[in-house]
Motif scaffolding. Structure first.
Motif, PDB file in Angstrom:
ATOM      1  N   SER A 298       6.391 -26.123 -41.250  1.00  0.00           N
ATOM      2  CA  SER A 298       6.881 -27.194 -40.370  1.00  0.00           C
ATOM      3  C   SER A 298       6.948 -26.720 -38.922  1.00  0.00           C
ATOM      4  CB  SER A 298       8.266 -27.659 -40.819  1.00  0.00           C
ATOM      5  OG  SER A 298       8.196 -28.248 -42.093  1.00  0.00           O
TER       6      SER A 298
ATOM      7  N   ARG B  17      12.784 -31.691 -42.269  1.00  0.00           N
ATOM      8  CA  ARG B  17      13.201 -30.611 -43.173  1.00  0.00           C
ATOM      9  C   ARG B  17      14.250 -31.113 -44.157  1.00  0.00           C
ATOM     10  NH1 ARG B  17      10.160 -28.326 -44.926  1.00  0.00           N
ATOM     11  NH2 ARG B  17      11.495 -26.700 -45.727  1.00  0.00           N
TER      12      ARG B  17
ATOM     13  N   GLU C 127       3.468 -29.665 -45.493  1.00  0.00           N
ATOM     14  CA  GLU C 127       4.533 -29.647 -44.477  1.00  0.00           C
ATOM     15  C   GLU C 127       3.966 -29.952 -43.093  1.00  0.00           C
ATOM     16  OE1 GLU C 127       6.837 -28.030 -47.728  1.00  0.00           O
ATOM     17  OE2 GLU C 127       4.845 -27.452 -47.051  1.00  0.00           O
TER      18      GLU C 127
ATOM     19  N   GLN D 101       5.241 -33.115 -41.094  1.00  0.00           N
ATOM     20  CA  GLN D 101       5.880 -32.893 -39.795  1.00  0.00           C
ATOM     21  C   GLN D 101       5.152 -33.670 -38.706  1.00  0.00           C
ATOM     22  OE1 GLN D 101       8.874 -30.737 -39.082  1.00  0.00           O
ATOM     23  NE2 GLN D 101       8.605 -32.373 -37.602  1.00  0.00           N
TER      24      GLN D 101
END
Length: 166
Positions: free
Chosen positions: A27, A117, A80, A84
């Motif tokens: 991320s 997250r 991720e 993100q």
């Protein structure tokens, strides 16, 4: 060659091997990568990169998990990155629309990272549903859905800050 390419894509050039918390590292690396894509080609190239990255990530995840009981190994972090990017998209859209630097909207960066997250780790509602698919598409989808939820949160926080507090 296919396995090596899948590994490079899936681990985002080995970022997925960083410990602890490879998902968080994925991320984090997504932010400067997304910024770079945005700087090169603007908001629309960034949107195209999300779509292309999703399909490359799906392919890489299928290759990396083929014949394995583990459908979502921790070293796969392309999911991720894409999630993100979805989360930060409203920030890039706002900067593009207002013709300002994305860096001026730094609170949106922080909100996008933290919300993404949280949704990725907690896996509420549709995020958990996608994760329970136990396949490569589910690996990618749970992070995209977490990204969408985070993006909605970013927009709501921005609206609250700009229209309620100001």
């Amino acid at each position: 060659m296919t396995a090596t390419l899948a590994h490079l894509i899936g681990t985002v050039f080995y970022v997925g091997h960083l410990k602890p918390a490879p998902g968080t590292w994925g991320s984090l690396v997504a932010l400067p990568l997304g910024f770079l894509v945005y700087q090169i080609g603007g908001f629309w190239l960034f949107c195209i990169a999300i779509v292309v990255g999703f399909f490359k990530g799906w392919w890489a995840t299928e290759q990396m998990t083929k014949g394995s009981d583990n459908h979502d190994p921790s070293e796969i972090v392309i999911d991720e990155v894409i999630g993100q990017w979805v989360a930060i998209a409203p920030v890039f859209y706002g900067a593009w629309l207002l013709e300002i630097s994305t860096l001026m909207l730094w609170p949106g960066w922080v909100a996008a990272f933290m919300l993404f997250r949280a949704f990725d780790i907690l896996k509420p509602w549709l995020v958990g549903w996608a994760d329970r698919r136990d396949d490569a598409l589910g690996v990618m989808l749970d992070d995209v859905i977490a990204g969408v939820l985070a993006a909605v949160g970013v927009v709501l926080f921005a609206a609250f800050f700009h229209y309620v507090l100001m």
